[in-house]
Design a protein around this motif. Structure first.
Motif, PDB file in Angstrom:
ATOM      1  N   UNK A  46       0.812  -1.207  -0.115  1.00 22.83           N
ATOM      2  CA  UNK A  46       0.009  -0.241  -0.086  1.00 22.83           C
ATOM      3  C   UNK A  46       0.772   1.228   0.023  1.00 22.83           C
ATOM      4  N   UNK A  47       2.073   1.202  -0.195  1.00 21.34           N
ATOM      5  CA  UNK A  47       2.980   2.451  -0.631  1.00 21.34           C
ATOM      6  C   UNK A  47       2.853   2.969  -1.820  1.00 21.34           C
ATOM      7  N   UNK A  48       2.225   4.119  -1.916  1.00 23.87           N
ATOM      8  CA  UNK A  48       1.748   4.690  -3.057  1.00 23.87           C
ATOM      9  C   UNK A  48       2.578   5.686  -3.695  1.00 23.87           C
ATOM     10  N   UNK A  49       3.718   5.890  -3.103  1.00 18.28           N
ATOM     11  CA  UNK A  49       4.968   6.779  -3.593  1.00 18.28           C
ATOM     12  C   UNK A  49       5.897   6.720  -3.041  1.00 18.28           C
ATOM     13  N   UNK A  50       7.225   6.945  -3.305  1.00 22.38           N
ATOM     14  CA  UNK A  50       8.655   6.736  -2.734  1.00 22.38           C
ATOM     15  C   UNK A  50       8.950   5.622  -2.564  1.00 22.38           C
ATOM     16  N   UNK A  51       9.939   5.265  -1.608  1.00 23.32           N
ATOM     17  CA  UNK A  51      10.568   3.812  -1.967  1.00 23.32           C
ATOM     18  C   UNK A  51      10.295   3.142  -0.619  1.00 23.32           C
ATOM     19  N   UNK A  52      10.454   1.725  -0.399  1.00 26.30           N
ATOM     20  CA  UNK A  52      10.566   1.004   1.012  1.00 26.30           C
ATOM     21  C   UNK A  52      11.793   0.022   0.531  1.00 26.30           C
ATOM     22  N   UNK A  53      12.326  -0.157   1.907  1.00 27.09           N
ATOM     23  CA  UNK A  53      12.212  -0.323   3.316  1.00 27.09           C
ATOM     24  C   UNK A  53      12.434   1.126   3.783  1.00 27.09           C
ATOM     25  N   UNK A  54      12.312   1.062   5.090  1.00 23.92           N
ATOM     26  CA  UNK A  54      12.604   2.165   5.962  1.00 23.92           C
ATOM     27  C   UNK A  54      14.093   2.536   6.107  1.00 23.92           C
ATOM     28  N   UNK A  55      14.890   1.427   6.094  1.00 21.13           N
ATOM     29  CA  UNK A  55      16.306   1.651   6.083  1.00 21.13           C
ATOM     30  C   UNK A  55      17.133   1.450   5.109  1.00 21.13           C
ATOM     31  N   UNK A  56      17.730   2.306   4.295  1.00 19.05           N
ATOM     32  CA  UNK A  56      18.315   2.108   2.966  1.00 19.05           C
ATOM     33  C   UNK A  56      19.871   2.717   2.855  1.00 19.05           C
ATOM     34  N   UNK A  57      20.642   1.859   2.805  1.00 17.98           N
ATOM     35  CA  UNK A  57      22.032   2.424   2.817  1.00 17.98           C
ATOM     36  C   UNK A  57      22.380   2.743   4.113  1.00 17.98           C
ATOM     37  N   UNK A  58      21.905   2.343   5.326  1.00 15.85           N
ATOM     38  CA  UNK A  58      22.185   2.434   6.702  1.00 15.85           C
ATOM     39  C   UNK A  58      21.692   3.973   7.003  1.00 15.85           C
ATOM     40  N   UNK A 101      14.231  12.090   7.143  1.00 17.64           N
ATOM     41  CA  UNK A 101      13.604  12.425   5.801  1.00 17.64           C
ATOM     42  C   UNK A 101      12.557  11.475   5.437  1.00 17.64           C
ATOM     43  N   UNK A 102      11.528  12.211   4.941  1.00 16.25           N
ATOM     44  CA  UNK A 102      10.380  11.261   4.271  1.00 16.25           C
ATOM     45  C   UNK A 102      10.821  10.421   3.211  1.00 16.25           C
ATOM     46  N   UNK A 103      10.338   9.159   3.300  1.00 18.94           N
ATOM     47  CA  UNK A 103      11.138   8.414   2.259  1.00 18.94           C
ATOM     48  C   UNK A 103       9.901   7.618   1.565  1.00 18.94           C
ATOM     49  N   UNK A 104       8.582   7.641   1.969  1.00 16.81           N
ATOM     50  CA  UNK A 104       7.619   7.084   1.270  1.00 16.81           C
ATOM     51  C   UNK A 104       6.079   7.519   1.646  1.00 16.81           C
ATOM     52  N   UNK A 105       5.030   7.086   0.863  1.00 20.83           N
ATOM     53  CA  UNK A 105       3.731   7.630   1.451  1.00 20.83           C
ATOM     54  C   UNK A 105       2.691   6.296   1.375  1.00 20.83           C
ATOM     55  N   UNK A 106       1.925   5.923   2.296  1.00 23.66           N
ATOM     56  CA  UNK A 106       1.091   4.726   2.225  1.00 23.66           C
ATOM     57  C   UNK A 106      -0.122   5.243   2.334  1.00 23.66           C
ATOM     58  N   UNK A 107      -0.946   4.417   1.724  1.00 24.03           N
ATOM     59  CA  UNK A 107      -2.403   4.720   1.934  1.00 24.03           C
ATOM     60  C   UNK A 107      -3.216   3.426   2.055  1.00 24.03           C
ATOM     61  N   UNK A 108      -3.838   3.220   3.257  1.00 22.03           N
ATOM     62  CA  UNK A 108      -4.618   2.045   3.646  1.00 22.03           C
ATOM     63  C   UNK A 108      -6.025   2.474   3.831  1.00 22.03           C
ATOM     64  N   UNK A 109      -6.313   3.217   5.008  1.00 20.94           N
ATOM     65  CA  UNK A 109      -7.863   3.586   5.518  1.00 20.94           C
ATOM     66  C   UNK A 109      -7.484   4.810   6.316  1.00 20.94           C
ATOM     67  N   UNK A 110      -8.704   5.587   6.071  1.00 25.18           N
ATOM     68  CA  UNK A 110      -8.639   7.027   6.531  1.00 25.18           C
ATOM     69  C   UNK A 110      -7.805   7.275   8.041  1.00 25.18           C
ATOM     70  N   UNK A 111      -8.215   6.243   8.842  1.00 26.54           N
ATOM     71  CA  UNK A 111      -7.695   6.391  10.145  1.00 26.54           C
ATOM     72  C   UNK A 111      -6.239   6.139  10.235  1.00 26.54           C
ATOM     73  N   UNK A 112      -5.576   5.401   9.708  1.00 28.37           N
ATOM     74  CA  UNK A 112      -4.420   5.014   9.670  1.00 28.37           C
ATOM     75  C   UNK A 112      -3.720   6.091   8.522  1.00 28.37           C
ATOM     76  N   UNK A 113      -4.320   6.504   7.725  1.00 27.31           N
ATOM     77  CA  UNK A 113      -3.535   7.354   6.773  1.00 27.31           C
ATOM     78  C   UNK A 113      -3.448   8.715   7.462  1.00 27.31           C
TER      79      UNK A 113
END
Length: 408
Positions: free
Chosen positions: A130-142, A192-204
């Motif tokens: 459900x990651x709609x933009x950006x990249x995943x995972x949270x840790x990249x290149x330390x 730094x923000x790395x990605x955006x997710x969209x699941x459901x209004x409460x979580x978003x």
């Protein structure tokens, strides 16, 4: 002697002079068909909504959540993770630190629910789906990045393309009296923000994910956690593993299935589904009153024919059976047509999405539906019961006509 059943029934049906009775029977059949169709469709929509909620929450919630029985945090011990991962069927156990923090981006700020997670979360959770933009995972290149809910992104006017602005997070310190320097009253963290997710209004609208190390630093948790999130293999028995984990960790921890976190919502859906079922069955029951009246009028109209059949050797049981059979034909024909239409329309909706949600920003484009065999079974049982109740009184009256004619 035993009078043949089908000959007796054909004797009743050979005369078609009473069109009014036939019209009532047809109307009853049509109403039962419409009621059955609507019941199947309504129950399928509730099943679809429940399945949609489970799939949405499944992208956010783990299979099993382990929290402390008392307090909101506990001292981390590597033996806990070892015990959990040694259980067959467990794929991973994420360390979690979760709390409310103040987040600021440029001049905008708001409260959010920060959730620090470890590498097992990156590997096993459904959040990447459900990651709609950006990249995943949270840790990249330390380097650690934040995964931000779409609602939080809108509120903060956050841009992933701007590398000059970081998210600033603030959390109050546990300080004693006499501290007057504001900078000593809170911890701060830039990420730094790395990605955006969209699941459901409460979580978003409320959640931001960060690496667990960052969350520990911000909350000054040192070696403490708020929970473990456990991920299981697809064919693993969640209930059995839950019991094993509880027995392994003891009463100091509370072990819950992921779906138990939303048990109240699922209960509400089931209650609403039950009431819809009862309402639609009541409508079918009202329609069956027409069956009662049509059979009653048929009994009155056929009194002479019933007397002739009795004279030829028919028994009261046979006469009752004929009228029960007629009521079942009307109801079952209507129910069969309704079942075919209901199941057919539901399958069309499931595969082609004929009826849309009507909202451009909705999670799905069309109403979710799902046919459950038990719903069809309960519908058939309800129709059988209603038909018998509607037909039994006229049938008994027809069977008792013999004694009435005899007395006359």
């Amino acid at each position: 002697m035993n009078f043949p059943f089908f000959i007796a029934r054909k004797y009743f049906l050979s005369e078609k002079k009473k069109n009014f009775i036939n019209v009532i029977s047809i109307i009853s059949m049509v109403v039962v068909a419409i009621g059955t169709m609507c019941l199947i469709i309504a129950l399928s929509v509730f099943n679809g909504l429940e399945g949609l909620l489970r799939s949405m929450y499944g992208n956010f919630d783990p299979d099993i959540v382990i929290t402390p029985s008392a307090g909101k945090s506990f001292e981390y011990d590597s033996s806990y993770v070892t015990k959990i991962k040694n259980i067959e069927g467990v794929l991973g156990a994420s360390e979690v630190v979760e709390d409310n923090v103040l987040v600021q981006y440029k001049d905008a700020q708001r409260l959010v629910r920060m959730k620090g997670v470890s590498r097992d979360f990156d590997e096993h959770s459904g959040i990447r789906n459900v990651t709609v933009s950006g990249q995943f995972p949270l840790v990249r290149d330390s380097i650690g990045y934040a995964l931000v809910g779409r609602g939080v992104q809108y509120d903060l006017s956050l841009s992933l393309r701007n590398d000059f602005y970081a998210l600033q997070m603030y959390y109050p310190k546990d300080i004693g009296p006499g501290v007057v320097d504001p900078s000593r009253m809170y911890n701060s963290l830039n990420i730094m923000p790395g990605g955006i997710f969209a699941i459901e209004k409460y979580y978003d609208d409320n959640y931001i994910f960060v690496p667990v190390e960052w969350a520990r630093d911000l909350l000054s948790y040192d070696n403490r956690l708020t929970s473990f999130e456990v991920y299981l293999a697809e064919d693993a028995g969640a209930s059995e593993i839950k019991k094993e984990i509880q027995a392994s960790l003891g009463d100091a921890f509370k072990v819950q299935l992921g779906e138990e976190l939303h048990s109240d919502l699922y209960k509400v859906l089931k209650i609403e589904k039950l009431f819809v079922f009862l309402i639609m069955v009541s409508i079918i029951g009202i329609a069956s009153i027409n069956i009662f009246f049509s059979l009653t009028m048929l009994v009155i109209e056929k009194k002479k024919d019933i007397s002739i059949l009795f004279a030829q050797g028919a028994t009261p049981k046979l006469i009752r059976k004929i009228f029960l059979y007629e009521g079942c034909i009307v109801a079952f024909t209507g129910a069969s047509i309704g079942l075919v239409l209901g199941v057919g329309l539901t399958l069309l909706q499931e595969h082609f999405g004929i009826v849309g949600m009507g909202v451009d920003s909705s999670i799905v484009n069309s109403y979710p539906v799902e046919i459950v065999t038990s719903d069809v079974l309960f519908t058939v049982i309800a129709i059988i019961v209603i038909t018998l109740l509607a037909s039994i009184k006229p049938a008994i009256k027809a069977g008792n006509s013999f004694s009435t004619h005899t007395l006359q």
